[in-house]
Design an enzyme around this catalytic site. Structure first.
Site, PDB file in Angstrom:
ATOM      1  N   ASP A   1     124.604  24.602  -6.674  1.00 19.57           N
ATOM      2  CA  ASP A   1     124.998  24.784  -8.072  1.00 19.57           C
ATOM      3  C   ASP A   1     126.110  23.806  -8.412  1.00 19.57           C
ATOM      4  O   ASP A   1     126.610  23.087  -7.547  1.00 19.57           O
ATOM      5  CB  ASP A   1     125.484  26.224  -8.299  1.00 19.57           C
ATOM      6  CG  ASP A   1     126.637  26.577  -7.372  1.00 19.57           C
ATOM      7  OD1 ASP A   1     127.790  26.255  -7.728  1.00 19.57           O
ATOM      8  OD2 ASP A   1     126.393  27.143  -6.278  1.00 19.57           O
TER       9      ASP A   1
ATOM     10  N   ASP B   1     129.098  24.800  -9.532  1.00 21.28           N
ATOM     11  CA  ASP B   1     130.274  25.644  -9.709  1.00 21.28           C
ATOM     12  C   ASP B   1     130.342  26.043 -11.184  1.00 21.28           C
ATOM     13  O   ASP B   1     129.303  26.198 -11.837  1.00 21.28           O
ATOM     14  CB  ASP B   1     131.538  24.947  -9.213  1.00 21.28           C
ATOM     15  CG  ASP B   1     132.618  25.933  -8.783  1.00 21.28           C
ATOM     16  OD1 ASP B   1     132.262  26.935  -8.139  1.00 21.28           O
ATOM     17  OD2 ASP B   1     133.786  25.715  -9.092  1.00 21.28           O
TER      18      ASP B   1
END
Length: 287
Positions: A208, A210
């Site tokens: 991802d 973040d």
């Protein structure tokens, strides 16, 4: 001495396929039980040991992973080259979910974990300026490229305590530091591997962006797990390529196996006999 590969698998990587003579074994340590039984066997002709960091079924939080027991157990089994596979968030636009990053630096922001094998009666300090083995890391990068994954060589991993994900302010702070990825399990694993004189490399699987990315929703478990599971097959393919690459490589010249030379501060006459006995497996060479 034949080099032996150990693998500590992170989120999504709970099993290594294709092992010959595969057996889950119990390993007792002075620091309690490891995260799980350890899967041993031969992979492409070379002995290998695999440990799911959080346990099968993901039962340990990042803070409750028994890091000392895990590293001790790997050393006990004869591991010389330890590869950590870890799910991380990206702190840079160029490092996209699905990419792999070969970590070479850490910023340790953890605070609730035992971070050393040393203690009262046996005090020591190991060098840690370069916390991963460059030679083993290069082999991991080569193996990762063979999976068709985008691979970034070299990067800084921020280890946070968790288990909560970052606040937006924290994420922006870590980006301002020049860090590349963020995770919850890189420390103290790397520190303990150095004390145990193991070659250590970390393959960070990016799941991802973040929470700093304006076009990226806040991080959630479903997203992390989905991407980690997509990466898991590539992680296993990476591991499968390592025995042949390791066999063809020269021995480590990074000094990992001599990390304890000159490290122990406690005078021989003042060393605790119980500590000496306790740490024979990881420090017997210098004790």
């Amino acid at each position: 001495m034949e080099r032996m590969i150990g693998v500590i698998g992170g989120s999504g990587v709970y099993q290594i396929d294709g092992l010959e003579e595969a057996e889950w074994v119990d390993v007792e340590t002075p620091f309690g039980a490891p995260s799980d039984q350890i899967l041993t066997g031969r992979l492409n002709g070379r002995q290998i040991a695999f440990l799911p960091r959080h346990g099968r079924g993901h039962v340990h939080t990042p803070s409750t992973v028994p890091y000392r027991a895990n590293i001790f157990a790997m050393k006990e089994l004869g591991v010389t080259d330890l590869v950590a596979v870890s799910a991380v968030g990206s702190l840079k636009e160029a490092y996209a979910p699905g990419d792999f990053l070969i970590v070479d630096q850490y910023i340790d922001r953890t605070f609730a974990r035992e971070k050393t094998f040393f203690g009262p009666g046996l005090v020591g300090h190991v060098p840690f300026a370069h916390p991963t083995c460059a030679q083993l890391s290069a082999l991991c990068a080569e193996a990762a490229r063979g999976t068709g994954t985008a691979v970034h060589e070299g990067g800084t991993y921020v280890a946070m305590e968790g288990p909560q994900f970052s606040t937006l302010a924290e994420s922006r702070l870590y980006r301002s530091w020049g860090a590349d990825v963020i995770g919850m399990t890189g420390m103290p694993e790397a520190k303990l591997a150095r004390e145990a004189e193991l070659c250590y490399a970390c393959v960070a699987m990016i799941t991802d962006y973040d929470c700093w990315h304006p076009d990226h929703d806040a991080v959630d478990v479903a997203q992390v797990v989905a991407t980690a599971m997509k990466n898991a097959d590539k992680a296993r393919a990476l591991v499968a390529a390592l025995p042949e690459l390791l066999a063809a490589s020269k021995g480590c010249d990074e000094g990992c196996g001599q990390a304890l030379d000159g490290a122990i501060m406690t005078a021989p006459a003042k060393r605790d006999p119980a500590m000496i006995e306790k740490l024979q497996t990881v420090m017997g060479r210098v004790l």
